[in-house]
Write an enzyme that holds these catalytic residues in place. Sequence first.
Site, PDB file in Angstrom:
ATOM      1  N   LYS A  27       0.819  -1.210   0.000  1.00 36.47           N
ATOM      2  CA  LYS A  27       0.000   0.000   0.000  1.00 36.47           C
ATOM      3  C   LYS A  27       0.857   1.266   0.000  1.00 36.47           C
ATOM      4  CE  LYS A  27      -3.219   2.959   0.601  1.00 36.47           C
ATOM      5  NZ  LYS A  27      -4.343   3.276  -0.197  1.00 36.47           N
ATOM      6  N   CYS A  44      -4.301  10.961   1.237  1.00 31.94           N
ATOM      7  CA  CYS A  44      -3.376   9.823   1.178  1.00 31.94           C
ATOM      8  C   CYS A  44      -1.924  10.165   0.886  1.00 31.94           C
ATOM      9  CB  CYS A  44      -3.873   8.823   0.143  1.00 31.94           C
ATOM     10  SG  CYS A  44      -5.418   8.067   0.631  1.00 31.94           S
TER      11      CYS A  44
HETATM   12  C1  UDX Z   1      -4.796   8.371  -4.054  1.00 30.65           C
HETATM   13  C2  UDX Z   1      -4.488   7.097  -4.853  1.00 30.65           C
HETATM   14  O1  UDX Z   1      -4.718   7.357  -6.246  1.00 30.65           O
HETATM   15  C3  UDX Z   1      -5.325   5.936  -4.354  1.00 30.65           C
HETATM   16  O2  UDX Z   1      -4.944   4.747  -5.037  1.00 30.65           O
HETATM   17  C4  UDX Z   1      -5.102   5.758  -2.856  1.00 30.65           C
HETATM   18  O3  UDX Z   1      -5.880   4.707  -2.345  1.00 30.65           O
HETATM   19  C5  UDX Z   1      -5.420   7.048  -2.123  1.00 30.65           C
HETATM   20  O4  UDX Z   1      -4.631   8.113  -2.665  1.00 30.65           O
HETATM   21  P1  UDX Z   1      -6.674  10.265  -4.111  1.00 30.65           P
HETATM   22  O5  UDX Z   1      -5.890  10.941  -3.032  1.00 30.65           O
HETATM   23  O6  UDX Z   1      -8.138  10.146  -3.961  1.00 30.65           O
HETATM   24  O7  UDX Z   1      -6.128   8.776  -4.333  1.00 30.65           O
HETATM   25  O8  UDX Z   1      -6.446  11.074  -5.470  1.00 30.65           O
HETATM   26  P2  UDX Z   1      -5.530  10.983  -6.778  1.00 30.65           P
HETATM   27  O9  UDX Z   1      -6.420  11.047  -7.934  1.00 30.65           O
HETATM   28  O10 UDX Z   1      -4.550   9.909  -6.740  1.00 30.65           O
HETATM   29  O11 UDX Z   1      -4.768  12.398  -6.688  1.00 30.65           O
HETATM   30  C6  UDX Z   1      -3.945  12.741  -5.588  1.00 30.65           C
HETATM   31  C7  UDX Z   1      -3.312  14.103  -5.804  1.00 30.65           C
HETATM   32  O12 UDX Z   1      -2.352  14.070  -6.844  1.00 30.65           O
HETATM   33  C8  UDX Z   1      -4.305  15.201  -6.211  1.00 30.65           C
HETATM   34  O13 UDX Z   1      -3.971  16.395  -5.541  1.00 30.65           O
HETATM   35  C9  UDX Z   1      -4.099  15.336  -7.711  1.00 30.65           C
HETATM   36  O14 UDX Z   1      -4.457  16.603  -8.201  1.00 30.65           O
HETATM   37  C10 UDX Z   1      -2.598  15.089  -7.810  1.00 30.65           C
HETATM   38  N1  UDX Z   1      -2.183  14.600  -9.128  1.00 30.65           N
HETATM   39  C11 UDX Z   1      -2.614  13.401  -9.598  1.00 30.65           C
HETATM   40  C12 UDX Z   1      -1.300  15.379  -9.893  1.00 30.65           C
HETATM   41  O15 UDX Z   1      -0.886  16.471  -9.479  1.00 30.65           O
HETATM   42  N2  UDX Z   1      -0.893  14.887 -11.099  1.00 30.65           N
HETATM   43  C13 UDX Z   1      -1.316  13.697 -11.595  1.00 30.65           C
HETATM   44  O16 UDX Z   1      -0.884  13.329 -12.703  1.00 30.65           O
HETATM   45  C14 UDX Z   1      -2.203  12.929 -10.824  1.00 30.65           C
END
Ligand code: UDX
Length: 436
Positions: A204, A260
């Site tokens: 994880k 997360c």
């Molecule tokens: C994440 C993981 O994707 C998931 O598998 C885990 O269980 C929990 O954490 P989450 O926090 O809901 O999920 O959102 P995610 O879509 O992964 O985005 C996290 C952050 O990264 C956001 O702030 C998003 O804007 C940023 N991000 C994501 C980027 O800046 N660039 C990207 O290419 C992708």
Amino acid sequence: MNIAVAGTGYVGLVAGVCFAEVGHTVTCVDVDEKKVKLMESGVSPIYEEGLEELMKKNNATGRLKYTTDYASAYAGADAIFIGVGTPEMPDGSANLSFIATVCRQIAESVVHDCLVVVKSTVPVGTNDKVEQFIKDFLDKDVKVEVASNPEFLAQGTAVHDTLHAARIIIGTESKEAETKLMEIYEPFHLPIVSVKRRSAEMIKYACNDFLALKISYMNDIANLCELVGADIEDVAKGMSYDKRIGERFLNAGIGFGGSCFPKDTKALKFLAKQNGYELKTVEACVDVNTRQKTRLYEKAKDRMITFDGLKVAVLGLTFKAGTDDLREAPSSDNIKLLLEQGADIYAFDPAGVPRAKLQFPEGEIGRGRMNYVASPEEALDQANICFVFTEWPEIKSIRPADYKRLMKIPLVYDGRNLYSTEEMREEKVEYYSIGR
Ligand code: UDX
């Protein structure tokens, strides 16, 4: 199978609802009576696409129930899933007090052998401690075994991510526990990776921190692109065709937020330190992210004499689109700085405003002022400067000409690279984005 789920946040509630959807009998346990009543009426306490439909459907079948009476829920369960929060402590370690409370309640309540499954993200080795802790408090002659089953859902797509997960990770120390978890997940028809408990716990963190690293890497490269005249969007496109790199999570921006990545990077850093190891890659990832979050603000500060009394349009508050969650959202860091500098902020967000108001109440805050508006147009109307923090469709649909038409000074700092630089130039909008 008779399943009880402890905690009705993103992890617990979504898991419970999806278990009911595939045919299990589920009781979701929460301490909050009001929340239980709400869920019984089919209302979700969290903003998550498709969740309420599934709640209503499964409430009606009688397979999905909610209660504050943990004792009966745990007493009748074949498996108890723990999905409570593990928030970050000031030193970066995970706070396990909610898990500990649930463990004691389980020990008090179980009357026959059962499997306890930890879904919450917990430091490696916690499952061993959970098993011991339950045993310590157990006063009946029953066997309670603990298994790890980390959750990989992303907010906004939680139901889809659970029902169509890339894989299910199960970490067990016995054949019985493995067989039981396999049975629970059999109706999902998904690939199952079965490993030892500590490896499951590590998978994880390794996944989340890898994705966080990918984002920080792209942000680092984006900042360099600006200095050497390359375009990060083109660079990402070129990289994405390499299957070894993959096409997702290559978007440079204002840094990652949410519940997360920020927490799990710090927790792994802490775990390494505790074990006398320096996890340099993850440390760098955290540092790059901290700097990235206020990069746009710093750029704007270089351009302006002051923000004092200026109308500042803020488009997007949540840490990403599709959620009302503001935890670790880059918008918060920027708003704090802007208010300190006396800015008159007009913020728009389609889902995040009620939560944002708890952090930044409407009205005077220090030298600045916070206002919330119902549309991006209202935020932009006669604004001196605009910051884009979230990629909501409502914000994406604002066209370059609208910035020019509505703003007093068409000056836009875009943390999500929503527009092409040419388009903005053509419309005579002074436009700053990331890595271009
Ligand atoms: C994440 C993981 O994707 C998931 O598998 C885990 O269980 C929990 O954490 P989450 O926090 O809901 O999920 O959102 P995610 O879509 O992964 O985005 C996290 C952050 O990264 C956001 O702030 C998003 O804007 C940023 N991000 C994501 C980027 O800046 N660039 C990207 O290419 C992708």
